[in-house]
Design an enzyme around this catalytic site. Structure first.
Site: not given
Ligand code: 16G
Ligand code: MG
Length: 523
Positions: A43, A257, A477-478, A480
């Site tokens: 992405s 992407d 928030r942690p 992801g």
């Molecule tokens: C990923 C997720 C996106 C979310 C981002 C949060 C998909 C396809 N993509 O890129 O939706 O906003 O993670 O990232 O699910 P973060 O947890 O680092 O803030």
């Molecule tokens: Mg993307």
């Protein structure tokens, strides 16, 4: 870990993960007796990274249980791989003589060709049959999987079929835009030097003269996602390099992407204005709601957002538009699932990922209105517009190309400039920061990530800080996808939002085991 959106890391260490995801997709296909998708992409990450996402039969993200299997398989030692596979086969009671079909796609990264080859080898080593779509956007692959498993009801499982369906619907929509000047039909597009640019080029001939796209960052010389693309524009709040931005002109950016899109323009004083996922959700839901009223259809509709949605957008939707608004945890799959609970669910993350989901019963009601000899002209027109709206939308996942066509059609039909769209409501100033802590799992949240349950005292500290400012809101928030804690703050002025974000960062640093230097004030 199979994170929020699959595995993502430096491409050099991904060979075995790709092979194993080929194995897992084959098992998933045997289990569901349906075609499964595997997309090779990272992405909006830098070019050096890569990643992989699995696509379930209806074009959705793979279910949580199978995300767990993906993590197990990815982490198994070579010698334990067979055991790990047997474990999944036993747990899921998979019939290994069942046929398997896997669709594979990839983005334009230089590492993607060989990594997708590894996926294909994984598929064939378990006897699965594959179809390699080669270079496609992530949403295109989701679309193909859904078309295949619905036996063509959703469309034809080819890239050409995708362009035909979307563009024909777009052209029918745009016929309803009387007095649309050539100027209004023009859009500047930043393709992030990625797959989206390539695919827009491919699609252009299907659009006729109804949309004139000036394509920048088309990959011919710039680097993927480098100082361009939707993520850069949203995070930096400035235009991408490589795109000439003329005052008042409508521009948009895709991510690497093409599953995210943001719009923007610069005003006559050169000030940059961003129209993010919240503004897009507002435009689309307002348009649909007006058509539903005109068509005399009473259906339950909701807009689904995350905690990152600007407070002004939520207030506008609830108080002015009288639309139901739901808030979920970050991550597309969470929004998608909540949106499915409504007849019509419009979901968008502020970062520009989103789409519209419509239930079968709504589609049937619209068809009945079109077919009924008793519907008056206004109702029929609204129903036809709704039907073409449905056809321009990729309901499987957020899709920059599809969202772009829908937004362009809505603006043309409403005779709305990008400035008028922007003026629907004014964003509250906001700030996002990150804090490094020893273990981000000490932060536990509730209420769609809007409140912290642990560490002790953190939520009280945030509440006390928020009280000092007006129209203020803040949460932590942690992440992801990164080893950090994210902090969000908004308030009536940029100074207040910045100060609040900093103070909350300090509270996180002190109460959640911050590492390195203490966060410094922004000013
Ligand atoms: C990923 C997720 C996106 C979310 C981002 C949060 C998909 C396809 N993509 O890129 O939706 O906003 O993670 O990232 O699910 P973060 O947890 O680092 O803030
Ligand atoms: Mg993307």
């Amino acid at each position: 870990q199979y994170g929020t959106a699959g595995f993502r890391t430096n491409a050099k260490v991904l060979d075995h993960i790709m092979f194993r995801m080929g194995l897992l997709a084959t098992l998933r296909s045997k289990k569901t007796k349906a075609t499964i998708g595997v997309m090779v992409t990272a992405s909006h990450n830098p070019e050096e990274d890569n990643g992989v996402k699995l696509v379930d039969p209806m074009g959705e993200m793979v279910t949580p249980t199978w995300e767990g299997y993906a993590t197990q398989l990815a982490n198994a030692e070579d010698d334990d791989l067979l055991m790990a596979l047997k474990d999944i086969i036993a747990k899921e009671e998979i019939n290994m003589s069942q046929e398997a079909h896997v669709f594979v796609g990839r983005d334009t990264r230089s590492s993607s060709a060989s990594l997708s080859q590894a996926v294909l080898e994984g598929v064939s080593s378990l006897g699965g049959l594959n179809k390699d779509y080669g270079l496609v956007t992530t949403p295109q692959l989701h679309y193909m999987v859904c078309c295949q498993n619905t036996r063509g009801k959703y469309g034809e499982a080819t890239v050409e079929g995708y362009y035909k369906k979307l563009c024909q619907a777009f052209i029918k929509l745009i016929k309803n835009a009387s007095n649309c000047t050539d100027d209004q039909k023009h859009l500047s597009l930043d393709g992030a030097n990625g797959i989206g640019a390539l695919k827009v080029r491919e699609m252009e001939s299907h659009l006729g003269k109804e949309l004139q796209i000036s394509l920048y960052n088309d990959g011919s010389n710039g680097k993927l996602n480098y100082q361009c693309g939707a993520d850069f524009v949203k995070v930096q709040q400035k235009p991408p390099t490589g795109l000439e931005i003329k005052p008042g002109e409508r521009c948009c950016s895709f991510d690497g992407d093409a599953d995210r899109i943001v719009y923007y323009y610069s005003d006559s004083e050169g000030k940059f204005h961003l129209l993010d996922g919240d503004k897009i959700a507002t435009l689309i839901s307002t348009f649909i709601k007006e058509l539903l009223t005109q068509a005399g259809l009473n259906v339950n509709m909701a807009v689904v957002q995350t905690a990152y949605a600007n407070g002004s957008s939520t207030r506008y939707l609830e108080e002015t538009m009288k639309v139901t608004v739901k808030c979920t945890k970050t991550g597309v799959k969470h929004l998608h699932h909540v949106a499915q609970e409504f007849d019509i669910g419009v979901y968008f993350e502020a970062n520009g990922h989103g789409t519209v989901l419509l239930s079968k019963s709504v589609e049937d009601k619209i068809q009945q209105l079109i077919d009924s000899p008793n519907s008056d002209d206004e109702k029929k027109r609204a129903a036809l517009l709704l039907q073409n709206t449905i056809n321009v939308v990729n309901q499987t996942v957020g899709d920059a190309i599809s969202d772009m066509l829908l937004i362009e059609a809505i603006l043309a039909i409403k005779g709305m400039t990008v400035q008028q769209w922007d003026a629907i409501y004014t964003d509250l100033p906001n700030r996002q920061l990150k804090v490094k802590v020893a273990d981000r799992r000490v932060i536990d949240t509730t209420d769609a990530e809007r409140r912290a349950l642990s560490p002790a005292g953190l939520q009280d500290a945030i509440d006390a800080l928020v009280k000092k400012y007006s129209l203020a809101r803040s949460f932590v928030r942690p992440s992801g996808t990164e080893d950090v804690v994210r902090v969000y703050a908004e308030a009536d002025t940029q100074e207040s939002a910045d100060a609040l974000a900093h103070e909350v960062s300090l509270a996180v640093y002190r109460l959640a085991g911050g590492v390195g230097d203490e966060p410094k004030p922004l000013h």
